[in-house]
Design a protein around this motif. Structure first.
Motif, mmCIF file in Angstrom:
data_model
loop_
_atom_site.group_PDB
_atom_site.id
_atom_site.type_symbol
_atom_site.label_atom_id
_atom_site.label_comp_id
_atom_site.label_asym_id
_atom_site.label_seq_id
_atom_site.Cartn_x
_atom_site.Cartn_y
_atom_site.Cartn_z
ATOM 1 N N ASP A 102 2.191 3.093 -2.261
ATOM 2 C CA ASP A 102 1.885 4.132 -3.234
ATOM 3 C C ASP A 102 0.386 4.387 -3.368
ATOM 4 O O ASP A 102 -0.051 5.016 -4.338
ATOM 5 N N PHE A 103 -0.404 3.921 -2.448
ATOM 6 C CA PHE A 103 -1.856 4.078 -2.548
ATOM 7 C C PHE A 103 -2.261 5.540 -2.334
ATOM 8 O O PHE A 103 -1.672 6.261 -1.517
ATOM 9 N N THR A 104 -3.299 5.946 -3.040
ATOM 10 C CA THR A 104 -3.930 7.232 -2.776
ATOM 11 C C THR A 104 -4.800 7.088 -1.536
ATOM 12 O O THR A 104 -4.998 5.976 -1.016
ATOM 13 N N GLN A 105 -5.375 8.194 -1.096
ATOM 14 C CA GLN A 105 -6.247 8.134 0.066
ATOM 15 C C GLN A 105 -7.461 7.249 -0.209
ATOM 16 O O GLN A 105 -7.902 6.487 0.647
ATOM 17 N N ASP A 106 -8.010 7.357 -1.448
ATOM 18 C CA ASP A 106 -9.153 6.510 -1.818
ATOM 19 C C ASP A 106 -8.766 5.038 -1.772
ATOM 20 O O ASP A 106 -9.543 4.194 -1.305
ATOM 21 N N SER A 121 0.810 -1.216 0.000
ATOM 22 C CA SER A 121 0.000 0.000 0.000
ATOM 23 C C SER A 121 0.845 1.268 0.000
ATOM 24 O O SER A 121 0.321 2.373 0.197
#
Length: 233
Positions: free
Chosen positions: A215-219, A213
């Motif tokens: 590089d995950f965006t907030q979404d 996770s």
């Protein structure tokens, strides 16, 4: 280039097209089909004599498994024959077994799906439906998923069952299910719809939970959290 000439009904179509392309004999011109090396595959000079006996040959209809959706328009209990009004406006007769009669009576004038062997003509159009094996009513009730298997084979059970809203698109003849985790899946039957939904869940679990996770965006982090909360240990 491999020298192959279409067989059966397809070859008849090629020969008919070639015959129709031929200019008048008065022109002295002949249209033929050649490959990239100028080797003649279909000879325009003799296409007519080849076509005549082929057109006289009986055409064996193509039989394929098929799900046909339509409105139950008529029933003949004595002949055990049902008539479907298809979305195209055509009517299709299907012969059924006695076991199906209760379901047919219950769904008279309703949309149903008939599973059987579809007989197709040369243009791949539906000609008949034989050997009916199943008759299904259209079911738009929510699709409830309580468990699925991750790609690793790990069984995952929902703490609270996941419910997807279901609709049936009459124009395309497909079920559509939408729900949490940005899921939207389709299927020709309810069984196919459920299989697609389970496969989609396994995919999002792999993409959002198994994967890093970092590089995950907030979404993306929110989806990950909801998945773990719903199906995690």
């Amino acid at each position: 280039m491999k020298r192959t000439i279409p067989q059966g009904a397809i070859r008849r179509q090629y020969l008919t097209a070639l015959k129709n392309m031929q200019p008048s004999k008065r022109t002295g011109l002949v249209v033929s089909i050649e490959d990239a090396r100028k080797r003649k595959l279909l000879d325009g000079r003799i296409v007519a004599e080849k076509l005549v006996p082929m057109l006289a040959e009986p055409v064996t209809p193509t039989v394929k498994p098929r799900v046909v959706t339509g409105r139950l328009d008529a029933l003949d209990f004595q002949a055990r024959k049902l008539t479907l009004a298809l979305f195209s406006g055509r009517r299709l007769d299907c012969v059924y077994a006695e076991d199906f009669e209760p379901a047919l009576v219950e769904n008279r004038r309703e949309l149903i799906q008939v599973l059987g062997e579809a007989v197709l003509n040369d243009d791949d159009e539906l000609k008949a439906l034989n050997n009916v094996t199943e008759i299904l009513e259209i079911d738009e009730s929510p699709l409830v998923i309580e468990a699925f298997h991750a790609h690793s084979g790990e069984p995952l059970k929902a703490k609270t069952a996941l419910s997807l809203e279901v609709s049936f698109d009459q124009q395309d003849g497909l079920y559509i299910a939408v729900g949490d985790f940005n899921l939207m899946v389709t299927g020709e039957t309810r069984a196919e719809l459920e299989a697609s939904a389970v496969a989609a869940l396994a995919f999002v679990w792999s993409e959002y939970v198994v994967a890093s996770s970092a590089d995950f965006t907030q979404d993306g982090l929110e989806v990950r959290g909801r998945l773990i909360a719903s199906f995690g240990a």
